[in-house]
Design a protein around this motif. Sequence first.
Motif, PDB file in Angstrom:
ATOM      1  N   ALA A   1       0.697  -1.215   0.035  1.00  0.00           N
ATOM      2  CA  ALA A   1      -0.039  -0.020  -0.045  1.00  0.00           C
ATOM      3  C   ALA A   1       0.994   1.400  -0.140  1.00  0.00           C
ATOM      4  O   ALA A   1       0.329   2.238   0.225  1.00  0.00           O
ATOM      5  N   GLU A   2       2.188   1.164  -0.436  1.00  0.00           N
ATOM      6  CA  GLU A   2       2.955   2.275  -0.349  1.00  0.00           C
ATOM      7  C   GLU A   2       2.602   3.320  -1.437  1.00  0.00           C
ATOM      8  O   GLU A   2       2.226   2.806  -2.388  1.00  0.00           O
ATOM      9  N   GLY A   3       2.738   4.420  -1.000  1.00  0.00           N
ATOM     10  CA  GLY A   3       2.427   5.633  -1.998  1.00  0.00           C
ATOM     11  C   GLY A   3       3.665   6.111  -2.680  1.00  0.00           C
ATOM     12  O   GLY A   3       4.832   5.517  -2.764  1.00  0.00           O
ATOM     13  N   GLY A   4       3.363   7.122  -3.334  1.00  0.00           N
ATOM     14  CA  GLY A   4       4.607   7.698  -4.012  1.00  0.00           C
ATOM     15  C   GLY A   4       4.558   7.169  -5.565  1.00  0.00           C
ATOM     16  O   GLY A   4       3.720   6.543  -5.955  1.00  0.00           O
ATOM     17  N   ALA A   5       5.635   7.655  -6.222  1.00  0.00           N
ATOM     18  CA  ALA A   5       6.038   7.194  -7.747  1.00  0.00           C
ATOM     19  C   ALA A   5       6.134   6.017  -7.994  1.00  0.00           C
ATOM     20  O   ALA A   5       6.407   5.053  -6.745  1.00  0.00           O
ATOM     21  N   PRO A   6       5.814   5.476  -8.970  1.00  0.00           N
ATOM     22  CA  PRO A   6       6.006   3.836  -9.249  1.00  0.00           C
ATOM     23  C   PRO A   6       7.591   3.187  -8.791  1.00  0.00           C
ATOM     24  O   PRO A   6       8.401   3.779  -9.071  1.00  0.00           O
ATOM     25  N   ALA A   7       7.506   2.406  -7.968  1.00  0.00           N
ATOM     26  CA  ALA A   7       8.790   1.732  -7.319  1.00  0.00           C
ATOM     27  C   ALA A   7       8.392   0.268  -6.828  1.00  0.00           C
ATOM     28  O   ALA A   7       7.566  -0.047  -6.975  1.00  0.00           O
ATOM     29  N   ALA A   8       9.755  -0.101  -6.497  1.00  0.00           N
ATOM     30  CA  ALA A   8       9.302  -1.608  -5.936  1.00  0.00           C
ATOM     31  C   ALA A   8      10.403  -1.660  -4.830  1.00  0.00           C
ATOM     32  O   ALA A   8      11.221  -1.087  -4.351  1.00  0.00           O
ATOM     33  N   THR A   9      10.071  -2.802  -3.862  1.00  0.00           N
ATOM     34  CA  THR A   9      11.025  -3.421  -2.871  1.00  0.00           C
ATOM     35  C   THR A   9      11.514  -4.666  -3.175  1.00  0.00           C
ATOM     36  O   THR A   9      10.649  -5.433  -4.106  1.00  0.00           O
TER      37      THR A   9
ATOM     38  N   ASN B   1      13.815  -8.596  -2.093  1.00  0.00           N
ATOM     39  CA  ASN B   1      14.794  -9.413  -0.992  1.00  0.00           C
ATOM     40  C   ASN B   1      15.742 -10.157  -1.792  1.00  0.00           C
ATOM     41  O   ASN B   1      16.749 -10.824  -1.390  1.00  0.00           O
ATOM     42  N   GLN B   2      15.883  -9.547  -3.003  1.00  0.00           N
ATOM     43  CA  GLN B   2      16.999 -10.147  -3.939  1.00  0.00           C
ATOM     44  C   GLN B   2      17.989  -9.192  -4.759  1.00  0.00           C
ATOM     45  O   GLN B   2      19.166  -9.160  -4.888  1.00  0.00           O
ATOM     46  N   PHE B   3      17.366  -7.986  -4.911  1.00  0.00           N
ATOM     47  CA  PHE B   3      18.081  -6.909  -5.569  1.00  0.00           C
ATOM     48  C   PHE B   3      18.281  -5.585  -4.893  1.00  0.00           C
ATOM     49  O   PHE B   3      17.477  -5.206  -3.919  1.00  0.00           O
ATOM     50  N   PRO B   4      19.422  -5.022  -4.704  1.00  0.00           N
ATOM     51  CA  PRO B   4      19.913  -3.835  -3.553  1.00  0.00           C
ATOM     52  C   PRO B   4      19.329  -2.650  -4.461  1.00  0.00           C
ATOM     53  O   PRO B   4      18.746  -2.605  -5.249  1.00  0.00           O
ATOM     54  N   VAL B   5      19.045  -1.739  -3.367  1.00  0.00           N
ATOM     55  CA  VAL B   5      18.494  -0.549  -3.421  1.00  0.00           C
ATOM     56  C   VAL B   5      19.101   0.290  -4.783  1.00  0.00           C
ATOM     57  O   VAL B   5      20.545   0.142  -4.941  1.00  0.00           O
ATOM     58  N   GLY B   6      18.295   0.947  -5.681  1.00  0.00           N
ATOM     59  CA  GLY B   6      18.922   1.464  -6.854  1.00  0.00           C
ATOM     60  C   GLY B   6      18.786   0.387  -8.315  1.00  0.00           C
ATOM     61  O   GLY B   6      18.924   1.045  -9.179  1.00  0.00           O
ATOM     62  N   THR B   7      18.427  -0.962  -7.861  1.00  0.00           N
ATOM     63  CA  THR B   7      18.349  -1.767  -9.117  1.00  0.00           C
ATOM     64  C   THR B   7      17.080  -1.238 -10.008  1.00  0.00           C
ATOM     65  O   THR B   7      15.943  -0.979  -9.404  1.00  0.00           O
ATOM     66  N   ARG B   8      17.402  -1.105 -11.241  1.00  0.00           N
ATOM     67  CA  ARG B   8      15.903  -0.866 -12.086  1.00  0.00           C
ATOM     68  C   ARG B   8      15.327  -2.172 -12.747  1.00  0.00           C
ATOM     69  O   ARG B   8      16.138  -2.973 -13.119  1.00  0.00           O
ATOM     70  N   LEU B   9      14.193  -2.197 -12.704  1.00  0.00           N
ATOM     71  CA  LEU B   9      13.516  -3.537 -13.076  1.00  0.00           C
ATOM     72  C   LEU B   9      12.237  -3.079 -14.005  1.00  0.00           C
ATOM     73  O   LEU B   9      11.786  -2.110 -13.801  1.00  0.00           O
ATOM     74  N   ARG B  10      12.054  -3.903 -14.972  1.00  0.00           N
ATOM     75  CA  ARG B  10      10.980  -3.786 -15.747  1.00  0.00           C
ATOM     76  C   ARG B  10       9.721  -4.936 -15.758  1.00  0.00           C
ATOM     77  O   ARG B  10      10.512  -6.312 -15.702  1.00  0.00           O
TER      78      ARG B  10
ATOM     79  N   ASP C   1      -0.533 -10.905 -19.221  1.00  0.00           N
ATOM     80  CA  ASP C   1      -2.289 -11.091 -19.753  1.00  0.00           C
ATOM     81  C   ASP C   1      -2.668  -9.748 -20.509  1.00  0.00           C
ATOM     82  O   ASP C   1      -3.653  -9.999 -21.322  1.00  0.00           O
ATOM     83  N   ASN C   2      -2.072  -8.829 -20.251  1.00  0.00           N
ATOM     84  CA  ASN C   2      -2.459  -7.420 -20.855  1.00  0.00           C
ATOM     85  C   ASN C   2      -1.338  -6.703 -21.699  1.00  0.00           C
ATOM     86  O   ASN C   2      -1.512  -5.939 -22.151  1.00  0.00           O
ATOM     87  N   ALA C   3       0.039  -7.374 -21.562  1.00  0.00           N
ATOM     88  CA  ALA C   3       1.206  -6.635 -22.255  1.00  0.00           C
ATOM     89  C   ALA C   3       1.492  -5.415 -21.388  1.00  0.00           C
ATOM     90  O   ALA C   3       2.169  -4.503 -22.149  1.00  0.00           O
ATOM     91  N   ARG C   4       1.047  -4.958 -20.297  1.00  0.00           N
ATOM     92  CA  ARG C   4       1.252  -3.622 -19.760  1.00  0.00           C
ATOM     93  C   ARG C   4       2.855  -3.844 -19.089  1.00  0.00           C
ATOM     94  O   ARG C   4       2.887  -5.044 -18.408  1.00  0.00           O
ATOM     95  N   THR C   5       3.381  -2.785 -19.047  1.00  0.00           N
ATOM     96  CA  THR C   5       4.794  -2.841 -18.252  1.00  0.00           C
ATOM     97  C   THR C   5       4.910  -1.678 -17.416  1.00  0.00           C
ATOM     98  O   THR C   5       4.229  -0.685 -17.347  1.00  0.00           O
ATOM     99  N   ALA C   6       5.614  -1.813 -16.437  1.00  0.00           N
ATOM    100  CA  ALA C   6       6.014  -0.937 -15.433  1.00  0.00           C
ATOM    101  C   ALA C   6       7.368  -0.881 -15.118  1.00  0.00           C
ATOM    102  O   ALA C   6       7.991  -2.200 -14.919  1.00  0.00           O
ATOM    103  N   GLU C   7       8.157   0.064 -15.519  1.00  0.00           N
ATOM    104  CA  GLU C   7       9.812   0.229 -15.038  1.00  0.00           C
ATOM    105  C   GLU C   7       9.903   0.925 -13.689  1.00  0.00           C
ATOM    106  O   GLU C   7       9.303   1.902 -13.533  1.00  0.00           O
ATOM    107  N   VAL C   8      10.585   0.123 -12.689  1.00  0.00           N
ATOM    108  CA  VAL C   8      10.628   0.449 -11.464  1.00  0.00           C
ATOM    109  C   VAL C   8      11.858   0.527 -10.945  1.00  0.00           C
ATOM    110  O   VAL C   8      12.965  -0.193 -11.403  1.00  0.00           O
TER     111      VAL C   8
END
Length: 224
Positions: free
Chosen positions: A48-56, A58-67, A72-79
């Motif tokens: 339920a975290e607010g703010g701009a699109p982001a992620a947390t 347990n595998q990648f360090p802070v600052g890692t960029r993921l797509r 099912d709908n081909a929609r993507t988010a870069e976080v």
Amino acid sequence: MKVQRKHMLAAGVAVMAAGALAVSTGLGFADSTPTAQSVCPGSITFSAEGGAPAATSNQFPVGTRLRVTNLDNARTAEVTVVGPSGSCVLLNSAAMDLVREPGKNVIRRNVVERLGGVAVPPRQPGQVADRPGVASPPAVRPVDGSACQGAITFFEEAAAPAATSDRFPVGTRLRVTNLDNNRSTTVTVTGPSGSCVLLNSAAMEQIREPGKNLVRNNTVELLR
């Protein structure tokens, strides 16, 4: 001469068969091109975290960029990973809204790709400024002996209290305790997910505080 004609006829049939196979492949009758290899297995959910699109994570360090792509709908988010959690990738509300289908809180068919470079994560609301002599408070209190580290969230499922996991096999019994209110739930792992422990709705209701969809301070015990 008859023998030669038979050989020529057989060769012609083989060439035609090969051509037909090539045409059928070109028309899409053969297997389609596989999707990119995902760096996170299992379903994806959100906090339920607010703010701009982001992620947390347990595998990648802070600052890692993921797509993250919803197949099912081909929609993507870069976080950008902004902190730890109990999942390989746990989206915040804004990121989930970019990729989910209406009314769905879990993305079962997905691909997570790690993008090149490391970004500076956006400062979260309430985070103490980074200046000499002032340390930012940890998002989660470390708990000695907990079988899972990081925040715990849930997925929508109309069933008795249960959990899914990327670490424990089906049938494993876990006790999850919310350290902020000392409420506990005992659950059985019923399937795989992208989290060390991902509770279902009924289990989350037993331990969460009103209006909160994330249990940051927790301990997970493996029951024998």
